[in-house]
Design a protein around this motif. Structure first.
Motif, PDB file in Angstrom:
ATOM      1  N   UNK A  59       0.817  -1.220   0.000  1.00 35.30           N
ATOM      2  CA  UNK A  59       0.000   0.000   0.000  1.00 35.30           C
ATOM      3  C   UNK A  59       0.846   1.264   0.000  1.00 35.30           C
ATOM      4  N   UNK A  60       2.166   1.125  -0.116  1.00 33.89           N
ATOM      5  CA  UNK A  60       3.106   2.243  -0.211  1.00 33.89           C
ATOM      6  C   UNK A  60       3.166   3.079   1.067  1.00 33.89           C
ATOM      7  N   UNK A  61       2.819   2.472   2.213  1.00 29.33           N
ATOM      8  CA  UNK A  61       2.944   3.153   3.495  1.00 29.33           C
ATOM      9  C   UNK A  61       4.325   2.873   4.093  1.00 29.33           C
ATOM     10  N   UNK A  62       4.865   1.708   3.805  1.00 27.73           N
ATOM     11  CA  UNK A  62       6.201   1.325   4.253  1.00 27.73           C
ATOM     12  C   UNK A  62       7.024   0.893   3.047  1.00 27.73           C
ATOM     13  N   UNK A  63       8.329   0.825   3.232  1.00 26.34           N
ATOM     14  CA  UNK A  63       9.196   0.169   2.244  1.00 26.34           C
ATOM     15  C   UNK A  63      10.308  -0.550   2.992  1.00 26.34           C
ATOM     16  N   UNK A  64      10.880  -1.542   2.355  1.00 24.49           N
ATOM     17  CA  UNK A  64      11.891  -2.365   3.005  1.00 24.49           C
ATOM     18  C   UNK A  64      13.179  -2.338   2.204  1.00 24.49           C
ATOM     19  N   UNK A  65      14.310  -2.332   2.899  1.00 24.35           N
ATOM     20  CA  UNK A  65      15.621  -2.441   2.279  1.00 24.35           C
ATOM     21  C   UNK A  65      16.324  -3.657   2.861  1.00 24.35           C
ATOM     22  N   UNK A  66      16.698  -4.579   2.000  1.00 23.82           N
ATOM     23  CA  UNK A  66      17.287  -5.836   2.448  1.00 23.82           C
ATOM     24  C   UNK A  66      18.539  -5.574   3.277  1.00 23.82           C
ATOM     25  N   UNK A  67      18.550  -6.146   4.468  1.00 23.89           N
ATOM     26  CA  UNK A  67      19.699  -6.004   5.352  1.00 23.89           C
ATOM     27  C   UNK A  67      19.684  -4.751   6.193  1.00 23.89           C
ATOM     28  N   UNK A  68      18.718  -3.846   5.917  1.00 26.14           N
ATOM     29  CA  UNK A  68      18.673  -2.586   6.670  1.00 26.14           C
ATOM     30  C   UNK A  68      17.433  -2.457   7.534  1.00 26.14           C
ATOM     31  N   UNK A  69      16.289  -2.977   7.065  1.00 31.21           N
ATOM     32  CA  UNK A  69      15.075  -2.908   7.860  1.00 31.21           C
ATOM     33  C   UNK A  69      13.899  -2.352   7.102  1.00 31.21           C
ATOM     34  N   UNK A  70      12.907  -1.921   7.846  1.00 28.88           N
ATOM     35  CA  UNK A  70      11.654  -1.403   7.284  1.00 28.88           C
ATOM     36  C   UNK A  70      11.526   0.071   7.629  1.00 28.88           C
ATOM     37  N   UNK A  71      11.088   0.867   6.655  1.00 28.85           N
ATOM     38  CA  UNK A  71      11.070   2.315   6.803  1.00 28.85           C
ATOM     39  C   UNK A  71       9.706   2.880   6.401  1.00 28.85           C
ATOM     40  N   UNK A  72       9.433   4.083   6.891  1.00 26.08           N
ATOM     41  CA  UNK A  72       8.214   4.795   6.509  1.00 26.08           C
ATOM     42  C   UNK A  72       8.402   5.364   5.105  1.00 26.08           C
ATOM     43  N   UNK A  73       7.462   5.092   4.220  1.00 25.05           N
ATOM     44  CA  UNK A  73       7.557   5.569   2.840  1.00 25.05           C
ATOM     45  C   UNK A  73       7.070   7.013   2.735  1.00 25.05           C
ATOM     46  N   UNK A  74       7.540   7.679   1.693  1.00 23.86           N
ATOM     47  CA  UNK A  74       7.012   8.999   1.404  1.00 23.86           C
ATOM     48  C   UNK A  74       5.570   8.837   0.939  1.00 23.86           C
ATOM     49  N   UNK A  75       4.674   9.742   1.355  1.00 23.67           N
ATOM     50  CA  UNK A  75       3.279   9.616   0.919  1.00 23.67           C
ATOM     51  C   UNK A  75       3.155   9.833  -0.583  1.00 23.67           C
TER      52      UNK A  75
END
Length: 243
Positions: A59-75
C-alpha cells in the motif's frame, strides 16, 4: 445477545503499525523497530506481523531495504477529483515541492479532436503545453494541456518550469470555474515509459478533462498519464436524502 466480534490479528497488527507511526510522528524514511521488538511490544506472532508489514509495503505506506530494515515511505501524491486544485497546489498541501520539466510549449493549429473539446473551430490556434512532474527526481506524471490561444496570447513566452499555468490563465483574464475529469487505465507508450522510468506497456492512470471559466466555456482541455505507485486519486461521496 449479540456477540462482539474480535479484530483479526492481522488487522490488529496493521492498525498497531499505523498507530505507532502516527503516535511517534515518524517522518518519511524513518526506520521502524525490528520485527522481534514489535512482536514483543504488541504480543504478536512473527508471521502475523510480517504479513501486516508486507500489506503496508504493497500500500506504499512502508518500504523495506534488504539487510537494513523497514522504513516509513514517502506519501504518494493524492489528488482530490472534486476540489479543482492544480497538481502543484495538491503537493503543497501535503508539504512537498513538485519539480516541473517542460517537454513542449508551443502555439499550433488544433486538431478536430481538440477543437471539439474546447468548442472552437478546427484549425484554430491553441497553446499546447506538456510537462513532466517529479518529486525528489522521481517522475510522477506527464500532463498535457491545450488552451485556445486567443484567450492567452503570449503565454508561450513564460517559463512553466517555474510559473503556475492556472495563475497565468487568471492573469490573462480567464476566471476559472468548475470542470470535469474522467479517470481510466491505460498502458505506457514507449515514449511515456522512457520519461516516467517504467516499462513499455505498464498500466498507468489516465485522466482527461477540462476546466471551464465562470461562464461555463472551456478554457483548458487536459490529459494526464500518472504512475499508479506514486499517485492516488480520491473523491467525496454524497448521498441524497430519501423521501
Amino acid at each position: 445477545m449479540e456477540r462482539i466480534k474480535k479484530i483479526p490479528p492481522h488487522d490488529r497488527a496493521v492498525e498497531q503499525i499505523i498507530w505507532y507511526i502516527e503516535e511517534n510522528n515518524l517522518k518519511p524514511h524513518a526506520k521502524l523497530p525490528g520485527e522481534r521488538e514489535l512482536c514483543e511490544m504488541w504480543n504478536l506472532n512473527r508471521s502475523t506481523l510480517h504479513q501486516a508489514i508486507q500489506q503496508l509495503i504493497e500500500e506504499k505506506i512502508l518500504y523495506s531495504e534488504k539487510g537494513s530494515g523497514t522504513f516509513v515511505a514517502e506519501p504518494v501524491l493524492e489528488r482530490n477529483l472534486n476540489d479543482g486544485t492544480s497538481t502543484s497546489e495538491s503537493m503543497r498541501k501535503m508539504g512537498y515541492f513538485l519539480w516541473t520539466e517542460v517537454l513542449l510549449s508551443r502555439v499550433e493549429e488544433c486538431s478536430e479532436y481538440v477543437s471539439h473539446k474546447l468548442g472552437i473551430p478546427e484549425g484554430s490556434k491553441v497553446f499546447h503545453l506538456e510537462r513532466l512532474r517529479l518529486r525528489n527526481n522521481t517522475p510522477l506524471m506527464i500532463e498535457t494541456s491545450y488552451m485556445e490561444y486567443s484567450r492567452c496570447q503570449g503565454i508561450e513566452e513564460h517559463d512553466f518550469s517555474e510559473e503556475s499555468l492556472y495563475h497565468l490563465l487568471e492573469e490573462y483574464g480567464n476566471k476559472l470555474g468548475a470542470g470535469e475529469e474522467w479517470i481510466s487505465i491505460t498502458t505506457a507508450t514507449d515514449e511515456e515509459a522512457k520519461k516516467l522510468h517504467v516499462n513499455p506497456g505498464q498500466q498507468m492512470y489516465y485522466l482527461t478533462g477540462f476546466i471551464n471559466d465562470i461562464n461555463d466555456k472551456p478554457v483548458e482541455y487536459f490529459k494526464i498519464v500518472a504512475k499508479p505507485d506514486q499517485v492516488r486519486f480520491s473523491t467525496g461521496l454524497t448521498r441524497e436524502a430519501s423521501e
